[in-house]
Structure formats: structure tokens, C-alpha cells
Design a protein around this motif. Structure first.
Motif, mmCIF file in Angstrom:
data_model
loop_
_atom_site.group_PDB
_atom_site.id
_atom_site.type_symbol
_atom_site.label_atom_id
_atom_site.label_comp_id
_atom_site.label_asym_id
_atom_site.label_seq_id
_atom_site.Cartn_x
_atom_site.Cartn_y
_atom_site.Cartn_z
ATOM 1 N N ARG B 215 38.401 49.803 30.420
ATOM 2 C CA ARG B 215 39.466 49.464 29.445
ATOM 3 C C ARG B 215 40.784 49.173 30.174
ATOM 4 N NH1 ARG B 215 37.131 48.651 24.406
ATOM 5 N NH2 ARG B 215 35.803 50.386 23.833
ATOM 6 N N ASP B 216 41.062 49.979 31.170
ATOM 7 C CA ASP B 216 42.280 49.758 31.952
ATOM 8 C C ASP B 216 42.227 48.399 32.656
ATOM 9 O OD1 ASP B 216 44.735 50.569 33.515
ATOM 10 O OD2 ASP B 216 43.295 50.408 35.166
ATOM 11 N N LEU B 217 41.057 48.077 33.191
ATOM 12 C CA LEU B 217 40.905 46.785 33.860
ATOM 13 C C LEU B 217 41.092 45.640 32.861
ATOM 14 C CD1 LEU B 217 40.168 45.104 36.390
ATOM 15 C CD2 LEU B 217 37.785 45.269 35.694
ATOM 16 N N ILE B 218 40.565 45.802 31.670
ATOM 17 C CA ILE B 218 40.705 44.762 30.630
ATOM 18 C C ILE B 218 42.190 44.488 30.366
ATOM 19 C CG2 ILE B 218 40.341 44.285 28.168
ATOM 20 C CD1 ILE B 218 37.613 45.808 28.517
ATOM 21 N N ASP B 219 42.990 45.535 30.332
ATOM 22 C CA ASP B 219 44.443 45.350 30.171
ATOM 23 C C ASP B 219 45.016 44.525 31.325
ATOM 24 O OD1 ASP B 219 44.475 46.844 27.872
ATOM 25 O OD2 ASP B 219 45.135 48.697 28.851
ATOM 26 N N ARG B 220 44.578 44.854 32.529
ATOM 27 C CA ARG B 220 45.110 44.156 33.706
ATOM 28 C C ARG B 220 44.688 42.685 33.735
ATOM 29 N NH1 ARG B 220 45.930 47.987 38.447
ATOM 30 N NH2 ARG B 220 45.743 50.072 37.588
ATOM 31 N N LEU B 221 43.538 42.388 33.121
ATOM 32 C CA LEU B 221 43.027 41.022 33.144
ATOM 33 C C LEU B 221 43.708 40.117 32.112
ATOM 34 C CD1 LEU B 221 39.160 41.667 33.370
ATOM 35 C CD2 LEU B 221 40.668 40.934 35.225
ATOM 36 N N ALA B 222 44.444 40.724 31.193
ATOM 37 C CA ALA B 222 44.920 39.986 30.012
ATOM 38 C C ALA B 222 45.705 38.720 30.333
ATOM 39 C CB ALA B 222 45.759 40.907 29.126
ATOM 40 N N THR B 223 46.509 38.738 31.387
ATOM 41 C CA THR B 223 47.335 37.560 31.677
ATOM 42 C C THR B 223 46.751 36.716 32.809
ATOM 43 O OG1 THR B 223 48.697 38.921 33.127
ATOM 44 C CG2 THR B 223 49.486 38.598 30.870
ATOM 45 N N THR B 224 45.477 36.909 33.053
ATOM 46 C CA THR B 224 44.818 36.150 34.119
ATOM 47 C C THR B 224 43.988 35.032 33.503
ATOM 48 O OG1 THR B 224 44.655 38.208 35.337
ATOM 49 C CG2 THR B 224 43.301 36.400 36.118
ATOM 50 N N TRP B 225 43.812 33.939 34.225
ATOM 51 C CA TRP B 225 42.975 32.841 33.743
ATOM 52 C C TRP B 225 41.560 33.334 33.515
ATOM 53 C CZ3 TRP B 225 45.756 29.022 32.141
ATOM 54 C CH2 TRP B 225 46.958 28.696 32.790
ATOM 55 N N ALA B 226 40.904 32.735 32.530
ATOM 56 C CA ALA B 226 39.573 33.201 32.118
ATOM 57 C C ALA B 226 38.564 33.163 33.263
ATOM 58 C CB ALA B 226 39.083 32.368 30.947
ATOM 59 N N ASP B 227 38.618 32.138 34.097
ATOM 60 C CA ASP B 227 37.620 32.047 35.176
ATOM 61 C C ASP B 227 37.806 33.181 36.185
ATOM 62 O OD1 ASP B 227 40.044 30.944 35.992
ATOM 63 O OD2 ASP B 227 39.097 29.646 37.471
ATOM 64 N N GLN B 228 39.072 33.566 36.403
ATOM 65 C CA GLN B 228 39.314 34.665 37.352
ATOM 66 C C GLN B 228 38.914 36.009 36.749
ATOM 67 O OE1 GLN B 228 42.948 34.535 39.617
ATOM 68 N NE2 GLN B 228 43.177 32.349 39.283
ATOM 69 N N ARG B 229 39.078 36.139 35.437
ATOM 70 C CA ARG B 229 38.606 37.363 34.774
ATOM 71 C C ARG B 229 37.093 37.494 34.999
ATOM 72 N NH1 ARG B 229 40.523 36.740 28.561
ATOM 73 N NH2 ARG B 229 42.469 35.667 28.873
ATOM 74 N N ALA B 230 36.401 36.376 34.781
ATOM 75 C CA ALA B 230 34.939 36.392 34.934
ATOM 76 C C ALA B 230 34.565 36.733 36.379
ATOM 77 C CB ALA B 230 34.361 35.046 34.527
ATOM 78 N N ASP B 231 35.294 36.156 37.336
ATOM 79 C CA ASP B 231 35.003 36.443 38.758
ATOM 80 C C ASP B 231 35.114 37.945 39.037
ATOM 81 O OD1 ASP B 231 34.613 33.780 39.330
ATOM 82 O OD2 ASP B 231 36.669 33.441 40.022
ATOM 83 N N ILE B 232 36.151 38.560 38.490
ATOM 84 C CA ILE B 232 36.377 39.985 38.752
ATOM 85 C C ILE B 232 35.298 40.837 38.074
ATOM 86 C CG2 ILE B 232 37.945 41.906 38.226
ATOM 87 C CD1 ILE B 232 40.263 39.910 38.763
ATOM 88 N N LEU B 233 35.006 40.520 36.824
ATOM 89 C CA LEU B 233 33.978 41.303 36.114
ATOM 90 C C LEU B 233 32.614 41.141 36.792
ATOM 91 C CD1 LEU B 233 35.101 40.543 32.448
ATOM 92 C CD2 LEU B 233 35.155 42.778 33.584
ATOM 93 N N ARG B 234 32.328 39.949 37.251
ATOM 94 C CA ARG B 234 31.049 39.706 37.945
ATOM 95 C C ARG B 234 31.007 40.514 39.248
ATOM 96 N NH1 ARG B 234 31.632 34.610 38.390
ATOM 97 N NH2 ARG B 234 30.705 33.987 36.439
ATOM 98 N N PHE B 235 32.130 40.547 39.944
ATOM 99 C CA PHE B 235 32.213 41.244 41.243
ATOM 100 C C PHE B 235 31.943 42.739 41.085
ATOM 101 C CE2 PHE B 235 34.994 43.398 44.413
ATOM 102 C CZ PHE B 235 34.388 42.937 45.571
ATOM 103 N N ILE B 236 32.423 43.310 39.986
ATOM 104 C CA ILE B 236 32.222 44.761 39.817
ATOM 105 C C ILE B 236 30.967 45.075 38.999
ATOM 106 C CG2 ILE B 236 34.687 45.290 40.032
ATOM 107 C CD1 ILE B 236 34.647 45.746 36.933
ATOM 108 N N GLY B 237 30.186 44.044 38.693
ATOM 109 C CA GLY B 237 28.931 44.274 37.971
ATOM 110 C C GLY B 237 29.115 44.557 36.498
ATOM 111 N N LYS B 238 30.190 44.050 35.909
ATOM 112 C CA LYS B 238 30.438 44.266 34.481
ATOM 113 C C LYS B 238 30.569 42.945 33.732
ATOM 114 C CE LYS B 238 30.636 48.787 34.221
ATOM 115 N NZ LYS B 238 29.692 49.525 33.364
#
Lengths: 91, 405
Positions: B215-238
Motif C-alpha cells: 500500500r505504501d508503494l502504491i502511494d509512491r507510484l501515484a505520480t509516476t508514469w504507468a509504464d514505470q509503475r508496471a516495471d517496478i511492480l514486475r521487478f518486485i513480483g507484484k
């Protein structure tokens, strides 16, 4: 530059979604000015950006990119332009 | 035991990063001015060249964080290597009285018209980083430890796309350079780098990522471009994704620790779309409206009667330019953007149908295109497509929400 209407011949370079507070006009269309027919444009300004509701509907063609139109901007210029528009084919 | 990272005290007078060492530097040979397409950037680079070192360093660092280091290096190299040398007199300068001295007088260039001034020539990088891979070069920069080398090293990291940056940071952590990275990420990397560092910390914490961490990470992702959000979630296995009509919905759209889920914004958009569809239907019922313009005028006036202003005026900047601002990147914007594209696809499809039936640009096409009832049907069709899409999005978001818990 004056606040008089500006009429140009311009070619559509591209269109993309431009999220802004005007929910009826969410498309930003970039134009290359080929000729100033009436009114004044700042010296050296070769491109205009306008907000429209729908690129295909406002330009009366399914694929406006690359086509040239005669466009009248009825209100004072803004960046991007969000005022009244008259778009006609470049006959 | 890996070597301890070199100290990296922040300094306001960091040397400027130059071209990447691996790239050969072309000779100053061209006699043509910069291509017109490079005019803007060339002007920017010209201003950079004339700026004081502090401003120059800060500007370059800012550009590296936004457009990426590779683009910045190309720009700096091009502006220094394609400049013409257009001189008239025998001494090689355009100045009066230099012929006897064989060289241009100090300050002579300042007297020249801007078009005849010669920008500074290319100078070699302040620091050369060695190593076969990007990570090796970064480590070399950390080891050399001078401000110039740290600037080069961070420039390399800042230039990487998120999907490339994350494994590079992970490798730096595995090779024992995390203290340097973590200490300098905010200062030399900016918010994007901080986010990437946080993602690497999550991945390497040695235990499953807990719900509150996600949930904390989701907050941090809020102002990031969608493709970068996906990259980060993929990297951490989520990276759990539900694709709805061309948009990949993932956990970044659900509720964070403090940020709301996109459910509410989607519901609001559905309500607004239904409202507009009804306005068009009502205006279409009035048979005195004959054209699309009549319908649009009716929509504007009907909205005004309800106290709504559909058109938004721009705001005037300090320079007097009236600007219509784009909405800032936010958590739910990709959904709304896709919604706008879907609306447009209906208009485009209908326009194609009319072109096929009446011929492109014919008087019959114009008449059909501008006919009031057809206008209303087209607009209502576009709104219906929006509602269909947004309803599917709502269902997907609710599914994703359950999966986070």
C-alpha cells in the motif's frame, strides 16, 4: 500580435490526448502553419497547438494527420488555443 | 569484503558531465549551421554555455533527470561539434585590427553579431569512467570519488529506463555499493531514483512484501508514469494485471496507504458521461436544431442553465502568455486518457462510415456530417462506449483490490 481573428492554412502534424480542465476538449492537435491568411502571428512562430473535442469530427476526416486545412481562430491566442474555431478544407 | 565507497560530499560546484567516454568525439569540421530541428536545443545549450557554472550544472542535472543522460550528452556533443567557423579576416577572427597581431583580441567575439559568434569548443570529459558494463563504470565512478566522477556515475544511472535501472541498482547492492547509492539517491538522482532504490530495498528485504508495504508503494507510484509503475511492480513480483480494452490495470490503481483507489474517479466519470449523454439526447429532441453547431450551442446553454461551464479559460502567466494547463500526472489519469481514446475511436469510425457512404469531402458528406440527429447519435454512441469501458474498469479494480488484501 492583436486579438483579431487569425486565419491560417495549416497542416495537422499530430493529435494526442491532453488532459485538462475542459472535459469537452481533451485532444491537443499540433499544426504547422503554412500561410497566415488573415491576422497576425508572432514572428517565427511556425506551429500552433489547438484543443478540440475530436480530431476526426472537428476536421471532418477520419485521418486528419498530414492534411492541410484553413483554420480560423476566433478568440485571442492561448497556448494551447482553446477558443472558438472554424475549420474548413483547404480547397 | 568490497572496498568502502568513496565519500561523496555534496557540492554546489560540481563539474559538468560531458560526452560518454566510449563515444568518439567528431572533429570540428562542419561548415553548416545547426539543423533547424535542433534550433531550440541548440539555443538552450548556448544559454548553458554562457551560464555560470552553478546554474549550468543544476540545469544539466535537471535535464538528465527528465529527458535522460543519453539525450543530454548527445545535445552537448552536437552543439560543440557541429558549429561552423565563419571568419573573415586573416587572423581567423572577424574583428577589426587583429590582422597585425595574428590573433583575435580578447573580448572580440562579444562584439560580433550573435550569428557570427563561435560557441566554445568541445572539451574532454572531466572524468573518464572505466569498465566493461554500465554497473562497472558506475562503481569506478564511486571509487574515484571526485565530484566529477560521481556526477558521471550518477549521470549513467539517471539515463537508464526504469526496467534497466532496477537490475543495475540491484547489482550495485549485491556488489556492496549500496551505502553510496542510498546516501546519494535523492541528491544526485531525484524522486525517480529514490523510488527505484525503495523498490530494490523491498525486493531484497529477505521476507515477503507485506500488504502495508505494498500500500505504501502504491502511494509512491501515484505520480509516476504507468509504464514505470508496471516495471517496478514486475521487478518486485507484484505485477498482477487485468487488461481492459487496451489498458493494463495493476495494483497501482487500487487504494494505497493514504491515496484513494481509482474506483471513485471512475464512478464520477461514468456519472459525468451519463449526464452529457442525456444533455445530447435532450438537445436532439428539439427539432429546431438542424446542425451539429446548433446541438453544441444547445449543450453549452443547457449546461449553463444548470450552473455548469463546460469551457475552461486559460490562466495568464507572468510573461503575459495565456496558458491552458495540462492536468498533472496522477494515479488515475491513464484510465481517463484511455477513455478519451475510446470516445474518439467511435467518432473516427463514424466519420469513416460517412466517407465510405458519401465520399470524402463531398457536399453529401458535409451535409450528413453536420446533420443534427446524426451528430447526437454519434456523440451518444461515443458516450455509451465510454460507459461500457469504464464499467469494465470498475469491475477490474474491484478484483485487484481484493487481491491486495
Amino acid at each position: 500580435m492583436t486579438d483579431d481573428p487569425l486565419t491560417v492554412r495549416a497542416t495537422v502534424l499530430g493529435a494526442s490526448v491532453f488532459p485538462n480542465a475542459d472535459r469537452q476538449r481533451l485532444w491537443l492537435v499540433r499544426l504547422r502553419v503554412e500561410e497566415v491568411i488573415e491576422g497576425e502571428l508572432s514572428a517565427g512562430q511556425e506551429e500552433l497547438s489547438i484543443l478540440v473535442h475530436s480530431p476526426s469530427r472537428d476536421f471532418r476526416t477520419a485521418e486528419p494527420v498530414g492534411e492541410t486545412f484553413r483554420i480560423t481562430l476566433k478568440d485571442p491566442l492561448t497556448d494551447p488555443y482553446a477558443g472558438g474555431l472554424k475549420i474548413a478544407r483547404d480547397e | 569484503m568490497p572496498p568502502a565507497p568513496a565519500p561523496s560530499a555534496p557540492t554546489q560546484e560540481r563539474p559538468i558531465a560531458r560526452g560518454e567516454p566510449a563515444q568518439p568525439v567528431p572533429e570540428v569540421a562542419s561548415k553548416t549551421w545547426l539543423p533547424a530541428a535542433m534550433g531550440y536545443w541548440a539555443a538552450a545549450a548556448g544559454r548553458l554555455d554562457r551560464a555560470d557554472p552553478g546554474t549550468r550544472a543544476a540545469t544539466i542535472l535537471s535535464l538528465q533527470r527528465t529527458v535522460g543522460n543519453a539525450a543530454v550528452q548527445r545535445l552537448l556533443t552536437q552543439t560543440r561539434t557541429t558549429v561552423p567557423v565563419q571568419r573573415d579576416c586573416g587572423c581567423g577572427g572577424g574583428c577589426g585590427g587583429c590582422g597585425d597581431k595574428g590573433q583575435e583580441e580578447p573580448g572580440g567575439q562579444a562584439d560580433l553579431p550573435v550569428s557570427r559568434q563561435v560557441p566554445p569548443v568541445y572539451t574532454p570529459p572531466a572524468c573518464v569512467l572505466n569498465g566493461p558494463t554500465l554497473v562497472d563504470k558506475v562503481i569506478d565512478g564511486f571509487k574515484q570519488g571526485t565530484p566529477a566522477c560521481l556526477f558521471e556515475a550518477w549521470g549513467l544511472l539517471n539515463s537508464r529506463a526504469m526496467f534497466d535501472l532496477l537490475p543495475a541498482l540491484l547489482e550495485l547492492k549485491n556488489k556492496g555499493h549500496w551505502a553510496t547509492v542510498a546516501a546519494d539517491a535523492a541528491f544526485r538522482g531525484g524522486p525517480r531514483m529514490e523510488l527505484a532504490v525503495h523498490a530494490v530495498n523491498l525486493k531484497t528485504q529477505g521476507s515477503p512484501i507485506k500488504t502495508d508495504q505494498l500500500r505504501d508503494l502504491i502511494d509512491r507510484l501515484a505520480t509516476t508514469w504507468a509504464d514505470q509503475r508496471a516495471d517496478i511492480l514486475r521487478f518486485i513480483g507484484k505485477y498482477v494485471v487485468i487488461t481492459v480494452e487496451g489498458i493494463d490495470l495493476d495494483f497501482s490503481y487500487v487504494a494505497g496507504a493514504t491515496s484513494k483507489s481509482c474506483v471513485k474517479e471512475v464512478q464520477d466519470t461514468i456519472a459525468e458521461t451519463k449526464f452529457m449523454a442525456k444533455l445530447y439526447a435532450d438537445c436532439g429532441k428539439d427539432k429546431k436544431h438542424k446542425t451539429g453547431d446548433d446541438i453544441e450551442a444547445c449543450i453549452t446553454s443547457s449546461a449553463a442553465k444548470l450552473g455548469l461551464t463546460l469551457e475552461v479559460a486559460g490562466s495568464t502567466s507572468s510573461t503575459g502568455v495565456v496558458t491552458v494547463k495540462a492536468v498533472a500526472v496522477d494515479k488515475c489519469q491513464p484510465i481517463i486518457t484511455r477513455n478519451t481514446e475510446i470516445h474518439e475511436s467511435v467518432h473516427q469510425h463514424h466519420t469513416k462510415q460517412l466517407e465510405k457512404k458519401h465520399g470524402k469531402g463531398t457536399p453529401a458528406f458535409d451535409a450528413a456530417w453536420n446533420e443534427a440527429q446524426d451528430w447526437v447519435r454519434d456523440e451518444r454512441g461515443a458516450r455509451a462506449a465510454e460507459i461500457k469501458f469504464l464499467t469494465k474498469v470498475l469491475a477490474a479494480l474491484k478484483k485487484l483490490e481484493k487481491m491486495v488484501k
